[in-house]
Write an enzyme that holds these catalytic residues in place. Structure first.
Site, PDB file in Angstrom:
ATOM      1  N   ARG A 222       0.848  -1.205   0.000  1.00 33.03           N
ATOM      2  CA  ARG A 222       0.000   0.000   0.000  1.00 33.03           C
ATOM      3  C   ARG A 222       0.876   1.243   0.000  1.00 33.03           C
ATOM      4  NH1 ARG A 222      -3.756  -3.513   3.126  1.00 33.03           N
ATOM      5  NH2 ARG A 222      -2.441  -3.287   4.962  1.00 33.03           N
ATOM      6  N   PHE A 239     -11.815  -5.189  -5.043  1.00 32.28           N
ATOM      7  CA  PHE A 239     -11.599  -6.037  -3.864  1.00 32.28           C
ATOM      8  C   PHE A 239     -10.977  -5.166  -2.763  1.00 32.28           C
ATOM      9  CE2 PHE A 239     -10.870  -8.454  -7.781  1.00 32.28           C
ATOM     10  CZ  PHE A 239     -11.819  -9.458  -7.698  1.00 32.28           C
ATOM     11  N   ASP A 261     -16.257  -3.698  -3.431  1.00 33.80           N
ATOM     12  CA  ASP A 261     -16.156  -4.961  -2.697  1.00 33.80           C
ATOM     13  C   ASP A 261     -17.573  -5.493  -2.529  1.00 33.80           C
ATOM     14  OD1 ASP A 261     -13.647  -6.171  -0.793  1.00 33.80           O
ATOM     15  OD2 ASP A 261     -15.653  -6.906  -0.324  1.00 33.80           O
ATOM     16  N   ASP A 311      -6.886  -6.739  -6.017  1.00 33.07           N
ATOM     17  CA  ASP A 311      -6.358  -7.544  -4.907  1.00 33.07           C
ATOM     18  C   ASP A 311      -7.375  -8.612  -4.515  1.00 33.07           C
ATOM     19  OD1 ASP A 311      -4.846  -8.505  -2.797  1.00 33.07           O
ATOM     20  OD2 ASP A 311      -5.384  -6.901  -1.416  1.00 33.07           O
ATOM     21  N   CYS A 351      -2.659 -13.760  -4.102  1.00 30.43           N
ATOM     22  CA  CYS A 351      -2.280 -14.375  -2.825  1.00 30.43           C
ATOM     23  C   CYS A 351      -2.486 -15.882  -2.870  1.00 30.43           C
ATOM     24  CB  CYS A 351      -3.033 -13.724  -1.666  1.00 30.43           C
ATOM     25  SG  CYS A 351      -4.809 -13.802  -1.814  1.00 30.43           S
TER      26      CYS A 351
HETATM   27  N1  SAH Z   1      -7.039  -4.982  -0.676  1.00 30.34           N
HETATM   28  C1  SAH Z   1      -7.586  -5.235   0.648  1.00 30.34           C
HETATM   29  C2  SAH Z   1      -7.728  -6.711   0.946  1.00 30.34           C
HETATM   30  C3  SAH Z   1      -8.583  -7.468  -0.026  1.00 30.34           C
HETATM   31  S1  SAH Z   1      -9.101  -9.035   0.564  1.00 30.34           S
HETATM   32  C4  SAH Z   1      -6.742  -4.503   1.676  1.00 30.34           C
HETATM   33  O1  SAH Z   1      -5.715  -3.926   1.313  1.00 30.34           O
HETATM   34  O2  SAH Z   1      -7.098  -4.514   2.846  1.00 30.34           O
HETATM   35  C5  SAH Z   1     -10.190  -9.535  -0.699  1.00 30.34           C
HETATM   36  C6  SAH Z   1     -11.540  -8.829  -0.714  1.00 30.34           C
HETATM   37  O3  SAH Z   1     -12.242  -9.274  -1.864  1.00 30.34           O
HETATM   38  C7  SAH Z   1     -12.457  -9.117   0.457  1.00 30.34           C
HETATM   39  O4  SAH Z   1     -12.808  -7.903   1.061  1.00 30.34           O
HETATM   40  C8  SAH Z   1     -13.699  -9.774  -0.156  1.00 30.34           C
HETATM   41  O5  SAH Z   1     -14.907  -9.333   0.430  1.00 30.34           O
HETATM   42  C9  SAH Z   1     -13.634  -9.302  -1.573  1.00 30.34           C
HETATM   43  N2  SAH Z   1     -14.228 -10.154  -2.609  1.00 30.34           N
HETATM   44  C10 SAH Z   1     -14.022 -11.460  -2.848  1.00 30.34           C
HETATM   45  N3  SAH Z   1     -14.639 -11.857  -3.964  1.00 30.34           N
HETATM   46  C11 SAH Z   1     -15.249 -10.762  -4.480  1.00 30.34           C
HETATM   47  C12 SAH Z   1     -16.028 -10.518  -5.645  1.00 30.34           C
HETATM   48  N4  SAH Z   1     -16.298 -11.496  -6.503  1.00 30.34           N
HETATM   49  N5  SAH Z   1     -16.481  -9.280  -5.848  1.00 30.34           N
HETATM   50  C13 SAH Z   1     -16.218  -8.278  -4.974  1.00 30.34           C
HETATM   51  N6  SAH Z   1     -15.467  -8.452  -3.876  1.00 30.34           N
HETATM   52  C14 SAH Z   1     -14.993  -9.671  -3.621  1.00 30.34           C
END
Ligand code: SAH
Length: 408
Positions: A222, A239, A261, A311, A351
């Site tokens: 970040r 995400f 999200d 992400d 990940c």
């Molecule tokens: N980038 C974030 C962490 C992301 S974790 C940070 O820096 O804190 C992955 C995220 O993807 C989660 O919040 C989950 O709710 C979301 N997610 C998973 N599948 C998804 C989808 N199909 N559409 C939208 N969000 C999704």
């Protein structure tokens, strides 16, 4: 000393001697039927000691190794030594008492503590145990943590283990099913806990948030993103969870940031995080939606962004799932590249431990080809030193993060 001896199948001791910490059920000659979760066992080859660990009858990983030293007993001192070593590593390289007050204090296998994860958020530690076999050892882990770090409280997010056999009596008199987490020691954590991450303020919900409440593994990524956000007009963070990368983009200079999200609660916190950092949420967007649906919708509007962050969660949880995951990565990147303006920045993470960096970049390249995008790789990153990887445990090397620039 280990009470019980479990004999390994032929030729399986080698990877344990090399430091791999897992013993699968099928690796054991005669997996005992009646051994309790958490029992300390010695695994042997032709009767000779190989390693000592704890037993988990409910997991495919039957034994997780704690030591290869036959003289090392597993008791309070063992947990104290290992946790002290893990905390010292953080104090040295990812200090958590200054401008950043959050860190992963214990990263499971990577710290010689398989199954144990501890994240520190300001003065609260959040403990997540990934095996029922750790429950009998939990009080030693708590004592060790309190001894090593000045804490106000320790919160437990080990929901999988709350109904462990040895706790059934204690739970039996409760009316409702056990809560997802609980205070294990000290004070109730505030809701939310506000932490500092490289000058950003982040609200963390340790009770209902995902994992332990926040994704600390992306902390340095970040920060790395900020310089690429300078002068950007419109950014899209897919995400986004509670908006960590969105804040980095906005504080780095992006004028408008849209966070997407499917977790509505996470987006509510994302708004709050903008306020906490002196940014007006009304000038930015927060969209509860499926990312692929949202990208398609934006495409139909012919929207353009000059910074896109991807992400997603792990696409491949097993080796078998890798080909489908690569297809998934390719279509996700294709959809994103279609929205990325010429000269735009794409920051993208994977990940999935099973997907190698080369395979991941291959999926991005395929998407670039299909969308006729020329991509330059500007920066390539992994996980920070508070998420250490044991070389003998390649499964631990999961995070990949790339920053690309699209040709004009
Ligand atoms: N980038 C974030 C962490 C992301 S974790 C940070 O820096 O804190 C992955 C995220 O993807 C989660 O919040 C989950 O709710 C979301 N997610 C998973 N599948 C998804 C989808 N199909 N559409 C939208 N969000 C999704």
């Amino acid at each position: 000393m280990g009470q019980v001896k479990l004999e390994l199948q032929k030729e399986l001791a080698r990877h344990l001697r090399g430091g791999h910490p897992w013993v699968y059920r099928r690796a054991l000659e005669k997996p005992p039927a009646d051994l309790a979760a958490g029992a300390i066992v010695d695994v042997t080859e032709r009767g000779k000691f190989v390693a000592r660990g704890y037993f988990d009858p409910s997991s495919a990983v039957r034994v997780r190794i704690l030591t290869r030293d036959p003289a090392e007993a597993i008791g309070p001192l063992f947990w104290r030594r290992r946790i002290a070593r893990a905390v010292a590593l953080r104090r040295a390289y990812t200090p958590f008492e200054g401008e950043t007050d959050c860190a992963r204090l214990v990263h499971g296998e990577g710290d010689g503590l398989p199954g144990v994860v501890v994240d520190l958020y300001s003065k609260w530690a959040v403990l997540k145990l990934y095996s029922k076999g750790l429950v009998p050892h939990r009080s030693h882990i708590l004592d060790a943590l309190r001894g090593e770090v000045g804490l106000e409280g320790i919160y437990g997010r080990d929901e999988e283990v709350e109904v462990a056999a040895d706790e059934e009596n204690e739970l039996a008199d409760r009316e409702s099913p056990p809560a997802k987490g609980q205070v294990l020691w000290g004070k109730e954590p505030p809701d939310p806990i506000v932490v500092r991450e490289h000058g950003m303020r982040i609200a963390v919900d340790v009770r209902a948030g995902q994992k332990t409440g926040y994704f600390l593994d992306q902390r340095e990524n970040r920060l790395a993103l900020r310089r690429f956000a300078q002068g950007r007009a419109r950014a899209l963070n897919c995400f986004s969870y509670t908006g960590g990368f969105s804040l980095a983009a906005a504080l780095g200079g992006a004028a408008e940031v849209i966070s997407v999200d499917r977790d509505a609660a996470a987006l509510r916190l994302a708004r709050r995080n903008f306020e906490l950092n002196g940014l007006d949420p009304a000038k930015h967007g927060f969209v509860t939606a499926d990312v692929l649906d949202h990208l398609a919708e934006r495409r139909s509007e012919q929207a353009r962004f000059d910074l896109i962050v991807l992400d997603p969660p792990a696409f491949a949880k097993s080796q078998k799932a890798v080909p489908a995951a690569l297809d998934g990565y390719a279509s996700l990147h294709r959809a994103a590249l279609q929205l990325l303006a010429p000269g735009g920045i794409l920051a993208t993470a994977s990940c999935s431990a099973r997907v190698t960096p080369e395979e991941f970049v291959g999926a991005v390249r395929e998407a670039a080809l299909k969308t006729r995008s020329d991509l330059q790789l500007l920066e390539e990153r992994r996980q920070p030193p508070d998420h250490p990887v044991l070389l003998a445990f390649p499964e631990g090397r999961y995070l990949k993060f790339f920053i690309f620039r699209k040709g004009d």
